[in-house]
Design an enzyme around this catalytic site. Structure first.
Site, mmCIF file in Angstrom:
data_model
loop_
_atom_site.group_PDB
_atom_site.id
_atom_site.type_symbol
_atom_site.label_atom_id
_atom_site.label_comp_id
_atom_site.label_asym_id
_atom_site.label_seq_id
_atom_site.Cartn_x
_atom_site.Cartn_y
_atom_site.Cartn_z
ATOM 1 N N THR A 28 -7.624 4.505 9.167
ATOM 2 C CA THR A 28 -8.688 3.710 9.782
ATOM 3 C C THR A 28 -7.935 2.907 10.932
ATOM 4 O O THR A 28 -8.940 2.409 11.915
ATOM 5 C CB THR A 28 -8.975 2.500 8.745
ATOM 6 O OG1 THR A 28 -7.890 1.845 8.257
ATOM 7 C CG2 THR A 28 -9.741 3.223 7.460
ATOM 8 N N ASP A 29 -6.726 2.647 10.896
ATOM 9 C CA ASP A 29 -6.008 1.910 12.026
ATOM 10 C C ASP A 29 -6.695 2.359 13.386
ATOM 11 O O ASP A 29 -6.830 1.369 14.275
ATOM 12 C CB ASP A 29 -4.558 1.521 12.027
ATOM 13 C CG ASP A 29 -4.204 0.833 10.747
ATOM 14 O OD1 ASP A 29 -5.025 0.183 10.233
ATOM 15 O OD2 ASP A 29 -3.011 0.798 10.472
ATOM 16 N N GLN A 34 -13.913 -8.760 26.190
ATOM 17 C CA GLN A 34 -13.459 -8.976 24.818
ATOM 18 C C GLN A 34 -14.277 -8.954 23.845
ATOM 19 O O GLN A 34 -13.847 -9.083 22.587
ATOM 20 C CB GLN A 34 -12.394 -10.176 25.168
ATOM 21 C CG GLN A 34 -11.293 -9.670 25.986
ATOM 22 C CD GLN A 34 -10.272 -10.990 26.152
ATOM 23 O OE1 GLN A 34 -10.534 -11.798 25.280
ATOM 24 N NE2 GLN A 34 -9.460 -10.860 27.192
ATOM 25 N N CYS A 35 -15.336 -9.282 24.079
ATOM 26 C CA CYS A 35 -16.622 -9.680 23.222
ATOM 27 C C CYS A 35 -16.935 -8.312 22.443
ATOM 28 O O CYS A 35 -16.948 -7.176 22.898
ATOM 29 C CB CYS A 35 -17.834 -10.221 23.729
ATOM 30 S SG CYS A 35 -17.548 -11.628 24.616
ATOM 31 N N THR A 93 -4.684 6.161 4.831
ATOM 32 C CA THR A 93 -4.657 5.605 3.501
ATOM 33 C C THR A 93 -5.303 6.422 2.410
ATOM 34 O O THR A 93 -5.020 6.733 1.298
ATOM 35 C CB THR A 93 -5.334 4.149 3.492
ATOM 36 O OG1 THR A 93 -4.692 3.291 4.425
ATOM 37 C CG2 THR A 93 -5.559 3.603 2.013
ATOM 38 N N SER A 96 -2.023 6.415 10.762
ATOM 39 C CA SER A 96 -2.858 6.616 12.294
ATOM 40 C C SER A 96 -2.136 5.633 13.163
ATOM 41 O O SER A 96 -2.399 5.917 14.510
ATOM 42 C CB SER A 96 -4.224 6.604 11.990
ATOM 43 O OG SER A 96 -4.600 5.069 11.916
HETATM 44 N N1 ASP Z 1 -2.367 2.416 8.168
HETATM 45 C C1 ASP Z 1 -3.336 3.182 7.721
HETATM 46 C C2 ASP Z 1 -3.509 4.405 8.819
HETATM 47 O O1 ASP Z 1 -4.154 3.827 9.702
HETATM 48 C C3 ASP Z 1 -4.505 2.279 7.398
HETATM 49 C C4 ASP Z 1 -5.572 3.133 6.829
HETATM 50 O O2 ASP Z 1 -5.831 4.255 6.917
HETATM 51 O O3 ASP Z 1 -6.702 2.364 6.362
HETATM 52 O O4 ASP Z 1 -3.116 5.295 8.462
#
Ligand code: ASP
Length: 339
Positions: A90-91, A274-275, A13, A59
């Site tokens: 971020t993903d 999973q926690c 992003t 990502s």
């Molecule tokens: N879909 C984006 C990625 O992971 C989300 C992000 O970067 O916040 O590339």
């Protein structure tokens, strides 16, 4: 002499712009944006070189081969820079930040993985602050670790998880305290940082193999046949995301038999929770003991992301399953708490 930082821009992003089909990367766009940021010319900022990857990835498209590509890129430029910033979506950022510490053996310089929830091109964004703090940390704080910086937190990469799909404080490391905070000043908690490798340790990068590794989240009523299918050859390692302190059902003999049959064939099954917080303790409940009896090994307080990355690493190194199992219980990069 001014410090030098290498920026590996993989996508995400932070580098995106609005298109008719939603946010997407565009070659050259990030370089253009950075050239327009006057803050980057401030005296305390390092000199930087930007390497924009081709293609720039959302990502969600990252694979372990991309981890290797980033690791190789750092290796190629290792001697020429004080630190490294990896711009990343971020993903799957927590996966990459978990994998790099393993594959960058003998790392003695900071590698800061960062990104943003809002693109740098937007008027209101978190990209600018994340980028500037990451550059300052990579230049001036000699942390010999792969870290993830986001919001105002500096986290150990192999402890990080994405905890918020929308918020600007999107990452946390629930089983390890933050390595640093960017408040009025950037403060590093040096007592939590790993020691630098000894001077005669050689920095080297391991190739990431395309090993067959999987992850499976338990759910109530999970059919044994489903588990059996997942565990079929050529699978070599599985992260089992179990309940609570690592528990799973022990009233379905076929489920336990599927696990036992796979571990007998040399599949390494790592039991994680999973926690978000806490650790696996397979002996606490009879149901956990039943899992342990199938040959599943404890992942202790490893995140599922770090467990997956560590399996990739240990199999890529070429270790036999018995040794992989042993190493899963050892702390190699600060990824788990022993004892
Ligand atoms: N879909 C984006 C990625 O992971 C989300 C992000 O970067 O916040 O590339």
């Amino acid at each position: 002499m001014s410090k030098r930082v290498y920026i590996a821009a993989t996508g995400g992003t932070i580098a995106m712009r609005r298109t008719p089909s939603g946010w997407a990367t565009e070659p050259g766009f990030l370089a253009e944006l950075l050239a327009g940021l006057p803050e980057l010319q401030a005296p305390e900022m390092p000199a930087y070189d930007l390497h924009e990857y081709e293609p720039l990835l959302d990502s969600s498209n990252m694979t372990p081969r991309d981890w290797w590509r980033i690791a190789q890129d750092i290796e190629e430029h290792y001697d020429d820079y004080d630190g490294f910033v990896v711009l990343h979506g971020t993903d799957t950022m927590a996966y990459t930040a978990s994998a790099l510490p393993f594959f960058l053996e003998g790392l003695g310089k900071p590698v800061i993985v960062t990104g943003s929830q809002i693109p740098l091109c937007e008027v209101r964004n978190d990209a600018r602050a994340n980028l500037l703090a990451s550059l300052l940390i990579a230049a001036h704080e000699p942390i010999p670790e792969v870290c993830l910086f986001f919001g105002d937190k500096l986290l150990r990469g192999c402890r990080a998880v994405k905890v918020d799909a929308d918020g600007l404080s999107a990452f946390d490391s629930p089983n390890y305290p933050v390595l640093g905070e960017a408040g009025i000043a950037i403060e590093i908690h040096w007592n939590r940082v790993r020691p630098a490798p000894s001077p005669n340790t050689r920095f080297r990068v391991r190739e990431v193999d395309e090993v067959a590794i999987g992850a499976l989240r338990l759910f109530p009523g999970i059919p044994a046949a489903f588990v059996q299918n997942v565990l079929r050859p050529p699978l070599k390692g599985l992260v089992l995301e179990a309940y609570g302190v690592g528990n799973g059902p022990d009233r379905d003999p076929a489920f336990l038999a599927a696990l036992a049959e796979a571990t007998a064939r040399g599949v390494v099954i790592v039991d994680t929770t999973q926690c978000l917080r806490g650790r696996v303790a397979l002996g606490d409940y009879a149901v956990g003991t039943a899992l342990a009896n199938t040959g599943v090994v404890s992942g202790f307080d490893l995140t599922a992301e770090a467990a997956l990355a560590k399996l990739y690493y240990l199999f890529s190194v070429g270790l036999p399953p018995e040794e992989v199992k042993r190493q899963m219980g050892r702390d190699l990069r600060g990824e788990l708490t022993v004892g």
